[in-house]
Structure formats: structure tokens, C-alpha cells
Design an enzyme around this catalytic site. Structure first.
Site, PDB file in Angstrom:
ATOM      1  N   GLY A 135       0.798  -1.230   0.000  1.00 35.22           N
ATOM      2  CA  GLY A 135       0.000   0.000   0.000  1.00 35.22           C
ATOM      3  C   GLY A 135       0.826   1.274   0.000  1.00 35.22           C
ATOM      4  O   GLY A 135       1.993   1.297  -0.414  1.00 35.22           O
ATOM      5  N   HIS A 154      24.038   0.248  30.209  1.00 34.46           N
ATOM      6  CA  HIS A 154      24.976   1.373  30.277  1.00 34.46           C
ATOM      7  C   HIS A 154      26.155   1.120  29.352  1.00 34.46           C
ATOM      8  O   HIS A 154      26.669   0.014  29.339  1.00 34.46           O
ATOM      9  CB  HIS A 154      25.496   1.539  31.713  1.00 34.46           C
ATOM     10  CG  HIS A 154      26.621   2.551  31.787  1.00 34.46           C
ATOM     11  ND1 HIS A 154      26.380   3.901  31.825  1.00 34.46           N
ATOM     12  CD2 HIS A 154      27.977   2.385  31.800  1.00 34.46           C
ATOM     13  CE1 HIS A 154      27.549   4.543  31.878  1.00 34.46           C
ATOM     14  NE2 HIS A 154      28.529   3.648  31.849  1.00 34.46           N
TER      15      HIS A 154
HETATM   16  C1  LIG Z   1       4.900  10.640   2.925  1.00 37.91           C
HETATM   17  C2  LIG Z   1       4.208   9.776   3.927  1.00 37.91           C
HETATM   18  C3  LIG Z   1       4.905   9.339   5.025  1.00 37.91           C
HETATM   19  C4  LIG Z   1       4.278   8.540   5.979  1.00 37.91           C
HETATM   20  N1  LIG Z   1       4.984   8.121   7.070  1.00 37.91           N
HETATM   21  C5  LIG Z   1       4.366   7.391   8.024  1.00 37.91           C
HETATM   22  C6  LIG Z   1       5.081   6.953   9.170  1.00 37.91           C
HETATM   23  O1  LIG Z   1       6.277   7.218   9.306  1.00 37.91           O
HETATM   24  N2  LIG Z   1       4.430   6.237  10.102  1.00 37.91           N
HETATM   25  C7  LIG Z   1       3.094   5.920   9.977  1.00 37.91           C
HETATM   26  O2  LIG Z   1       2.540   5.276  10.886  1.00 37.91           O
HETATM   27  N3  LIG Z   1       2.388   6.309   8.891  1.00 37.91           N
HETATM   28  C8  LIG Z   1       2.984   7.023   7.916  1.00 37.91           C
HETATM   29  N4  LIG Z   1       2.283   7.399   6.790  1.00 37.91           N
HETATM   30  C9  LIG Z   1       0.846   7.036   6.684  1.00 37.91           C
HETATM   31  C10 LIG Z   1       0.665   5.598   6.171  1.00 37.91           C
HETATM   32  O3  LIG Z   1       1.296   5.458   4.923  1.00 37.91           O
HETATM   33  C11 LIG Z   1      -0.828   5.285   6.037  1.00 37.91           C
HETATM   34  O4  LIG Z   1      -1.486   5.636   7.226  1.00 37.91           O
HETATM   35  C12 LIG Z   1      -1.033   3.797   5.783  1.00 37.91           C
HETATM   36  O5  LIG Z   1      -0.437   3.405   4.577  1.00 37.91           O
HETATM   37  C13 LIG Z   1      -2.517   3.446   5.756  1.00 37.91           C
HETATM   38  O6  LIG Z   1      -2.649   2.074   5.609  1.00 37.91           O
HETATM   39  P1  LIG Z   1      -3.961   1.415   4.981  1.00 37.91           P
HETATM   40  O7  LIG Z   1      -3.727  -0.058   5.006  1.00 37.91           O
HETATM   41  O8  LIG Z   1      -5.161   1.959   5.640  1.00 37.91           O
HETATM   42  O9  LIG Z   1      -4.023   1.946   3.495  1.00 37.91           O
HETATM   43  P2  LIG Z   1      -2.988   1.987   2.288  1.00 37.91           P
HETATM   44  O10 LIG Z   1      -1.589   1.843   2.729  1.00 37.91           O
HETATM   45  O11 LIG Z   1      -3.338   3.198   1.522  1.00 37.91           O
HETATM   46  O12 LIG Z   1      -3.347   0.682   1.456  1.00 37.91           O
HETATM   47  C14 LIG Z   1      -4.574   0.549   0.807  1.00 37.91           C
HETATM   48  C15 LIG Z   1      -4.413  -0.439  -0.335  1.00 37.91           C
HETATM   49  O13 LIG Z   1      -5.705  -0.760  -0.857  1.00 37.91           O
HETATM   50  C16 LIG Z   1      -5.598  -0.875  -2.259  1.00 37.91           C
HETATM   51  N5  LIG Z   1      -6.946  -0.662  -2.808  1.00 37.91           N
HETATM   52  C17 LIG Z   1      -7.683   0.478  -2.771  1.00 37.91           C
HETATM   53  N6  LIG Z   1      -8.868   0.270  -3.341  1.00 37.91           N
HETATM   54  C18 LIG Z   1      -8.892  -1.021  -3.760  1.00 37.91           C
HETATM   55  C19 LIG Z   1      -9.845  -1.810  -4.423  1.00 37.91           C
HETATM   56  N7  LIG Z   1     -11.027  -1.325  -4.779  1.00 37.91           N
HETATM   57  N8  LIG Z   1      -9.539  -3.102  -4.700  1.00 37.91           N
HETATM   58  C20 LIG Z   1      -8.325  -3.607  -4.349  1.00 37.91           C
HETATM   59  N9  LIG Z   1      -7.377  -2.896  -3.728  1.00 37.91           N
HETATM   60  C21 LIG Z   1      -7.664  -1.623  -3.422  1.00 37.91           C
HETATM   61  C22 LIG Z   1      -4.598   0.195  -2.650  1.00 37.91           C
HETATM   62  O14 LIG Z   1      -4.021  -0.089  -3.908  1.00 37.91           O
HETATM   63  C23 LIG Z   1      -3.608   0.113  -1.510  1.00 37.91           C
HETATM   64  O15 LIG Z   1      -2.547  -0.764  -1.785  1.00 37.91           O
HETATM   65  C24 LIG Z   1       2.904   8.174   5.809  1.00 37.91           C
HETATM   66  C25 LIG Z   1       2.199   8.606   4.680  1.00 37.91           C
HETATM   67  C26 LIG Z   1       2.840   9.403   3.743  1.00 37.91           C
HETATM   68  C27 LIG Z   1       2.078   9.851   2.529  1.00 37.91           C
END
Ligand SMILES: Cc1cc2nc3c(=O)[nH]c(=O)nc-3n(C[C@H](O)[C@H](O)[C@H](O)COP(=O)(O)OP(=O)(O)OC[C@H]3O[C@@H](n4cnc5c(N)ncnc54)[C@H](O)[C@@H]3O)c2cc1C
Length: 467
Positions: A40, A437
Site C-alpha cells: 500500500g 549502560h
Molecule cells: C509521505 C508519507 C509518510 C508517511 N509516514 C508514516 C510513518 O512514518 N508512520 C506511519 O505510521 N504512517 C505514515 N504514513 C501514513 C501511512 O502510509 C498510512 O497511514 C497507511 O499506509 C494506511 O494504511 P492502509 O492499510 O489503511 O491503506 P494503504 O496503505 O493506503 O493501502 C490501501 C491499499 O488498498 C488498495 N486498494 C484500494 N482500493 C482497492 C480496491 N477497490 N480493490 C483492491 N485494492 C484496493 C490500494 O491499492 C492500496 O494498496 C505516511 C504517509 C505518507 C504519505
């Protein structure tokens, strides 16, 4: 033909893949659907690439110290093309690792875009192929959608999103970073370390205890990042560079730069994945869930950025595990009270629990201590003496209410703090155990000892010797 599945997880980001693996560990038959890349936003565009950039910048800054200690180096320069291949290699390696785990964990992985057709049916589109599934349970883990201020045109070649900023091919000469959270600070600090002149425009105040905010501002200034808080961007024009007009408590100003990075806010797109066909209850424009990830529709669960709360992988991972455990008949709970806040700048910031102000607002009579890293021997030998630890505790009971730090090793150290907060620890619970330490851990221990003025390594005015 309709195929049947027990548990379908839509989205293979950190939320989705953790949910899938934990559910499989607990004996569930799991199908994970991903339309893009496993991992993701976190693995492919967010957490991992941003930490590759911040790590690179932080190592680059260490050169002077390493040479001083006797490490002989040639002339140093930055090769962003090499960094790009390093980043791609690491991301691919980590992704292959997760894919391997899913395979060996018995999770069926399907490529394609999933779409709800009804409350128990999903269609998956993959190129010209369309397959139809009936599920017993489904976890929606589709992530969020970044939202950017409408008054800024993101189409300009000089205006970049936070994700684009992580993969720049040249170090920008004059970088303006606009944002509201840790992502903006990390990008600003990293590029400043790599040689850009950086202006950081923060929407609100820096979201930390005031002592940490003060120290952060001091260190950012020392690192040549000009920081203005409580900023509203009025307009952006570009003509071979950017000109940003903004308003802050000190008035209306203009700043020019070669590039502007705009860090978006995490929202949700509830029109995708057929979610608009379901009568899902929503909150803050996201899918409303209970403490275990249940939505208003039986058998449909939601986790991660598509649900209310901060858009963080930390939250998505935990929610994924909690939902999977609930589906497998176990009881779990999602509690964000002691969610750590982290900034990978140099030195890093890590905080958990309440700030002094928050604790007072909640009616606590508080006592606080501050301990500078310059008093820690391990920090001194590494010449990483900037920063401090602040402890917020309840007067009388010494119950720990907040642990805030900026300094070497803070990101790892905060786990001890989170554990203590979770266990309702008092100062003596932290000061009783033995600490390695020399280590940064001792700074945490002494910060706690300092609640009673007993930190050994802080110099005090001499008391008259007792004869
Ligand atoms: C620059 C940046 C830095 C970050 N740094 C941090 C950090 O240091 N620490 C931290 O905790 N968080 C960080 N984050 C936030 C973190 O990336 C997100 O909170 C996290 O990825 C969310 O996870 P998720 O599983 O909800 O969604 P996502 O990681 O967005 O994954 C969702 C997945 O679902 C798939 N998908 C969507 N719709 C469909 C569909 N209809 N059918 C099939 N697949 C689908 C997408 O392709 C994607 O792969 C950062 C974000 C950014 C932008």
C-alpha cells in the site's frame, strides 16, 4: 458463477496485510485483493520511502563527526540517482518479503480492483477478467485519499505533493514546505540537511508539548530551516519557481522558492470500491467503526485510513490485527490514547501521552521534569547532545501522564514510555529496573529521577558538606 469465500480483505496496505496474516494465523480462510502493489501507501510511497530519505539525510549530516573521530573519507557528494535505485531495491525487497509471508501463511492473494455489489458480494475486475464472490466477512482496508487545498494548483511542475517530494531527482535550491504534521517537518529537515534553503510553513502550531516545540524550533533554526507556524496560504503563483503569499499571526508575507511541497491531509473516497452501494454509517467523511472495526453492516469491517482518526500505519496495523482477532472470535480493542507521535528529523522527536497543558486541562495537578541529552554520557560520546526529555506526572502519586522527547534514539525509547503509560506506571516503576549502560535509555531513567530532583548527572549548586 459465484465463488464463495470466508473472509475477503480488500486492500493490501499495512492494515489489510496485517489483518490477512493475523486472521490466517487464527485459522481463517483468507483472500486478500490488491489492485496495485502489496504494501500500500506505507511501503510503496509513504513510510518507507520517507524514512529512506530521512535516514539518508541524517547519515549525510554525520560525516563531520565521523571524520573528526578518524574516519577518512573522500570528497562527499550526493547522488540522487543512486538513492533512487537503493529505494526501489529496498521497497521491492520488503514487498517480496510480505508477499512471501502471505504465501506461506496460506493467504490467497488476488490481483484486481474489488467492488462491493451488495452487502455480501464482491466483484473483482482484473483487466478483461471479472470474477464474482460471495463472502461471509469482508474487511475494507482500501486506505485514504490525500486532500490538498483547492487554492493551490498542484499541476505546476514546481509544486509537488509530499510523495513526489520523496523522489526528487535534484536537491531543490530553495524549498518551501507547507503542511500540518510530521510529514512536512521530516521533508523540510531532510532537504535542509542535504543542502536546500528551506522555509517551513506549518498550518497550526507544532503539535507537541511546548518544551519540545521550543527545542524543535531551536534545532530547526540551527539546521537552517526557517519555521513559521499558524500559517494560511493565500495564493501561490509560479513562473520558473514559486511565490507564496501567506498569512500568519505576524501579518501577511511572501516567500519565494524554486519548489513548493504541499503535504496533504488524509481523507477517504467513499465512492470507490462500490462503497456507495452500501448503506454504511459514516463519521468525519470516513467509515464509522466500533472498537473492533465493525461497520454498521454485519459482516463488513473497516480498518486503517478509510476509518476515522489519524492517517497512520501505526493505527492501520493495530486495527487490522484487532479486526482479524474479533472475526476469529477473540476479543481485542483499539485504543488510541497512548498513540506515539514521531518525527524522523535529526535528532528525532517521539512523544506519547499528554502534554503538560493537556494534563492540566484534564484536571491533574502536575509535576514535570526536563532532562537534557547533553547530560547523557552515550549521547556525549556520539556528539549527539542536542535535545531533551520531558516527563509529565501527577503530583503526589507520581503517575506518569506524558513522555516527550527530542534526541538521539527517541523513536526506540518511546516504546518504553508507551508501555509504561499503558500499564499506568508511576515514576518508581520506571526507576526501579536496571538500565543498559552506556545508552540513551539512561537519559529516560534520569528524566524520571529528575521528577524528584535526583537525576545524578545534572549539575546543581553545591550544598554545604555536613560535618
Ligand atoms: C509521505 C508519507 C509518510 C508517511 N509516514 C508514516 C510513518 O512514518 N508512520 C506511519 O505510521 N504512517 C505514515 N504514513 C501514513 C501511512 O502510509 C498510512 O497511514 C497507511 O499506509 C494506511 O494504511 P492502509 O492499510 O489503511 O491503506 P494503504 O496503505 O493506503 O493501502 C490501501 C491499499 O488498498 C488498495 N486498494 C484500494 N482500493 C482497492 C480496491 N477497490 N480493490 C483492491 N485494492 C484496493 C490500494 O491499492 C492500496 O494498496 C505516511 C504517509 C505518507 C504519505
Amino acid at each position: 458463477m459465484v465463488e464463495k469465500r470466508d473472509l475477503m480483505v480488500i486492500g493490501g496496505g499495512p492494515g489489510g496485510y496485517h489483518a490477512a496474516l493475523r486472521a490466517a494465523q487464527l485459522g481463517q480462510q483468507v483472500t486478500l485483493i490488491e489492485q496495485g502493489e502489496i504494501g500500500g501507501a506505507c511501503l510503496n510511497e509513504g513510510c518507507i520511502p520517507s524514512k529512506i530519505l530521512t535516514h539518508f539525510a541524517s547519515e549525510f549530516r554525520k560525516q563531520g563527526h565521523l571524520q573528526k573521530m578518524g574516519m577518512v573519507m573522500g570528497e562527499t557528494s550526493i547522488d540522487l540517482a543512486r538513492l533512487k535505485s537503493y529505494r526501489e531495491e529496498k521497497i521491492q525487497g520488503l514487498r517480496a518479503g510480505v508477499e512471501g509471508l502471505l504465501r506461506s501463511g496460506g493467504v490467497e492473494v488476488m490481483k484486481g480492483a474489488a467492488s462491493f455489489l451488495s452487502e455480501n458480494r464482491i466483484g473483482i475486475e482484473n483487466g478483461h477478467q471479472f470474477s464474482l464472490f460471495e463472502f461471509k466477512q469482508a474487511i475494507v482496508a482500501i486506505g485514504g485519499k490525500m486532500e490538498y487545498p483547492s487554492r493551490i494548483s498542484m499541476k505546476s511542475p514546481f509544486v509537488l505533493t509530499e510523495r513526489e517530494a520523496l523522489t526528487m531527482t535534484e536537491i531543490p535550491e530553495e524549498l518551501i514546505v507547507s503542511g500540518h504534521d510530521y510529514v512536512a517537518i521530516e521533508i523540510a529537515a531532510a532537504y535542509a540537511a542535504l543542502g536546500s534553503a528551506v522555509t517551513l510553513l506549518m498550518e497550526g502550531r507544532l503539535p507537541f508539548d511546548q518544551a519540545i516545540e521550543r527545542e524543535m524550533k531551536r534545532l530547526l533554526k540551527k539546521q537552517k530551516v526557517s519555521v513559521t507556524t499558524e500559517v494560511t496560504i493565500l495564493s501561490v503563483s509560479d513562473d520558473g519557481g514559486v511565490e507564496v503569499d501567506y498569512e500568519s499571526p505576524t501579518g501577511t508575507r511572501q516567500v519565494n522558492g524554486t519548489h513548493l511541497v504541499v503535504c496533504g491531509k488524509s481523507g477517504a473516497d467513499l465512492t470507490c470500491a462500490g462503497l456507495d452501494r452500501l448503506q454504511l454509517e459514516c463519521e468525519e467523511g470516513k467509515i464509522k467503526v466500533d472498537g473492533e472495526g465493525r461497520t454498521s453492516i454485519p459482516g463488513v469491517w473497516a480498518i486503517g485510513d478509510v476509518t476515522p482518526g489519524p492517517g497512520l500505519a501505526i493505527k492501520a496495523i493495530k486495527e487490522g490485527k484487532v479486526a482479524a482477532e474479533a472475526i476469529a472470535g477473540k476479543t481485542g480493542e483499539m485504543d488510541l490514547e497512548w498513540l506515539p507521535a514521531i518525527v524522523h528529523m535529526d535528532p528525532p522527536v517521539a512523544c506519547a501521552g499528554w502534554t503538560e497543558e493537556e494534563a492540566k486541562d484534564r484536571g491533574y495537578d502536575v509535576v514535570c521534569s526536563e532532562y537534557p541529552f547533553r547530560a547523557n554520557g552515550f549521547a556525549a560520546l556520539k556528539e549527539e547532545t542536542d535535545g531533551m526529555i520531558k516527563i509529565v506526572s501527577e503530583k503526589g502519586t507520581s503517575l506518569i501522564l506524558g513522555i516527550h522527547m527530542i534526541g538521539p534514539g527517541a523513536v526506540e525509547l518511546i516504546s518504553t514510555g508507551v508501555l509504561g503509560l499503558e500499564m499506568a506506571a508511576r515514576a518508581e516503576d520506571f526507576t526501579f529496573p536496571l538500565y543498559p549502560h552506556p545508552s540513551s535509555n539512561e537519559a529516560l531513567m534520569e528524566a524520571l529521577e529528575e521528577l524528584t530532583g535526583h537525576a545524578v548527572h545534572l549539575q546543581r549548586r553545591k550544598k554545604k558538606a555536613v560535618r
